[in-house]
Design a protein around this motif. Structure first.
Motif, PDB file in Angstrom:
ATOM      1  N   ARG A  55      48.481  32.042  45.306  1.00 34.31           N
ATOM      2  CA  ARG A  55      47.896  32.369  46.599  1.00 34.31           C
ATOM      3  C   ARG A  55      48.410  33.715  47.067  1.00 34.31           C
ATOM      4  O   ARG A  55      49.487  34.157  46.681  1.00 34.31           O
ATOM      5  N   VAL A  56      47.605  34.351  47.911  1.00 32.28           N
ATOM      6  CA  VAL A  56      48.015  35.598  48.557  1.00 32.28           C
ATOM      7  C   VAL A  56      47.821  35.423  50.060  1.00 32.28           C
ATOM      8  O   VAL A  56      46.730  35.079  50.518  1.00 32.28           O
ATOM      9  N   LEU A  57      48.886  35.596  50.819  1.00 30.95           N
ATOM     10  CA  LEU A  57      48.832  35.494  52.274  1.00 30.95           C
ATOM     11  C   LEU A  57      48.722  36.900  52.852  1.00 30.95           C
ATOM     12  O   LEU A  57      49.545  37.761  52.552  1.00 30.95           O
ATOM     13  N   GLU A  58      47.692  37.135  53.628  1.00 30.73           N
ATOM     14  CA  GLU A  58      47.546  38.427  54.300  1.00 30.73           C
ATOM     15  C   GLU A  58      48.289  38.337  55.628  1.00 30.73           C
ATOM     16  O   GLU A  58      47.963  37.504  56.473  1.00 30.73           O
ATOM     17  N   SER A  59      49.277  39.177  55.787  1.00 28.24           N
ATOM     18  CA  SER A  59      50.195  38.981  56.908  1.00 28.24           C
ATOM     19  C   SER A  59      50.556  40.282  57.600  1.00 28.24           C
ATOM     20  O   SER A  59      50.301  41.379  57.090  1.00 28.24           O
ATOM     21  N   HIS A  60      51.142  40.154  58.760  1.00 29.05           N
ATOM     22  CA  HIS A  60      51.777  41.244  59.495  1.00 29.05           C
ATOM     23  C   HIS A  60      50.845  42.443  59.712  1.00 29.05           C
ATOM     24  O   HIS A  60      51.278  43.595  59.645  1.00 29.05           O
ATOM     25  N   ALA A  61      49.581  42.145  59.929  1.00 32.65           N
ATOM     26  CA  ALA A  61      48.581  43.167  60.281  1.00 32.65           C
ATOM     27  C   ALA A  61      48.566  44.325  59.284  1.00 32.65           C
ATOM     28  O   ALA A  61      48.344  45.480  59.644  1.00 32.65           O
TER      29      ALA A  61
END
Length: 323
Positions: A55-61
Motif C-alpha cells: 500500500r501507499v499512503l498519501e500523507s502530509h499534503a
C-alpha cells in the motif's frame, strides 16, 4: 584478510522521491513489513516477503515525511511526522489507510519526534514546537501536555532527540545546534546534565539504555560516544574518525553489538558498538543516505538493516546476523 562487504540482500524501488525515514514492523501475525516515508509525502508499506509495496499512503499534503514509527503493541498503528508541521496517527487494520488523529506541532525544523511506549495502549511523544529550541512531551492518547523542556542557556535550534524509560522515570536526551547534548528529567521538567559533544550541530543520536551509553554524529567526520553515570551526568567516552564528513542518522542494533550510520558520502558504515571498531562500509547508493533502521532481532529470522537514500532507493542488508 577481512571479508569483503556484502551486496544488498535486495533493493526496494518505486518510492518516487528521496527516502527520508524508515521503520520496521516485524512482530505478531503476518509477514514482516518496512515502512518508508518519502520527500513527496508518500508512505510505502513494503511487504518484505514479496519485496513489494502493498500500500501507499498519501500523507502530509505532499510534504516530506521526516519520521515514522510503528507501535510495538499494535501492528495496525503507525505515527508519521511531516514537514507540513503535522503528526498523523494511522489505522492500518483490515486494509484501512485512515488518519484517526493528528497534531499540529507548528515546528518548521527537521528534528524528528521520539516515541516512548510506557505500557500497552499508552505512550509519551516528544515533539519539536514552533519555538526552535523547545521540546514538548505529550501523552499520546489525548495529546495532553506533560511538560515543555527549554534550555536556560542559548544552545540554538533543537536538532535531534531520544526518549526512554529510566528507573527514575522518562528521560530525554536532546542534541542542539551549538553541538551540545542535554539530558532531561521529564517528570521534573529539569535538565540532569549538559555536555558539549561536538563543535558543529548535533545531527543525530541514539542511546543504548542497557549500557547507559549513547552516540552522536554531526556534519564533521567524528562520531562521539558518551556515557551516563548513576547521577545522570553525561560524560565523553570514545570517538571514531570517519573518512568523509556528515551523518544523517545512526542506529544501535537492539542486541547492542553493532551500530550503523547513514552517510552524506552515499555510504552506510557499520561499527562494533563496544569499541567503535569499523567493521564495514556498505556501498550501493548514488546519493546521500538519509536513514538507517534495524529490524527487530526476533523476526524475520535474519537480522536486517535497511537504508533509505536521496537516490529514491531502499537497500536491505543481512549483516552480522549471528547471535
Amino acid at each position: 584478510m577481512s571479508r569483503a562487504p556484502p551486496d544488498p540482500l535486495f533493493i526496494l524501488r518505486g518510492s518516487g522521491s528521496a527516502v527520508n525515514s524508515l521503520s520496521f514492523c516485524c512482530g505478531g501475525d503476518g509477514p514482516p513489513f518496512l515502512y518508508s516515508g518519502s520527500g513527496k509525502g508518500a508512505i510505502h508499506l513494503w511487504n518484505l516477503t514479496t519485496r513489494r509495496a502493498e500500500r501507499v499512503l498519501e500523507s502530509h499534503a505532499g510534504s516530506s515525511v521526516i519520521w515514522l514509527q510503528s507501535f510495538k503493541d499494535s501492528r495496525s498503528r503507525l505515527i508519521s511526522q511531516g514537514r507540513d508541521m503535522r503528526l498523523c496517527v494511522w489505522d492500518l487494520s483490515e486494509d484501512r489507510s485512515a488518519v484517526t488523529d493528528s497534531l499540529l506541532t507548528a515546528s518548521v525544523g527537521f528534528c524528528q519526534c521520539s516515541l516512548l511506549e510506557t505500557r500497552p495502549g499508552a505512550a509519551l511523544l516528544a515533539h519539536p514546537t514552533e519555538h526552535m529550541e523547545e521540546v514538548r512531551v505529550v501523552e499520546m492518547r489525548s495529546w495532553t501536555p506533560v511538560c515543555t523542556l527549554k534550555p536556560d542557556l542559548k544552545l540554538g535550534m533543537l536538532m535531534c532527540m531520544k526518549m526512554w524509560q529510566a528507573d527514575s522515570g522518562p528521560v530525554l536526551c536532546a542534541g542542539y545546534e551549538d553541538g551540545s547534548l542535554v539530558l532531561w528529567d521529564v517528570s521534573h521538567r529539569r535538565p540532569y546534565s549538559c555536555l558539549k559533544a561536538h563543535p558543529e550541530p548535533v545531527m543525530c543520536l541514539d542511546v543504548d539504555v542497557c549500557k547507559q551509553k549513547g552516540i552522536s554524529g554531526s556534519s564533521e567526520k567524528i562520531l562521539q560516544s558518551w556515557t551516563l553515570d548513576k547521577q545522570q551526568n553525561l560524560q565523553m567516552h570514545d570517538s571514531v574518525q570517519m573518512t568523509n564528513p556528515g551523518v544523517s542518522q545512526l542506529c544501535i542494533r537492539a542486541d547492542g553489538k553493532i551500530l550503523a550510520t547513514a552517510g552524506w558520502d552515499n555510504n552506510i558504515r557499520v561499527f562494533g558498538w563496544k569499541k567503535l571498531k569499523p567493521l564495514a562500509v556498505l556501498q550501493h547508493h548514488t546519493d546521500m543516505v538519509n536513514s538507517v533502521a534495524f529490524s527487530d532481532h526476533q523476526d524475520p529470522p535474519q537480522r536486517l538493516l535497511a537504508a533509505g537514500s536521496k537516490d529514491q532507493r531502499i537497500s536491505v542488508w543481512s549483516i552480522y546476523s549471528e547471535s
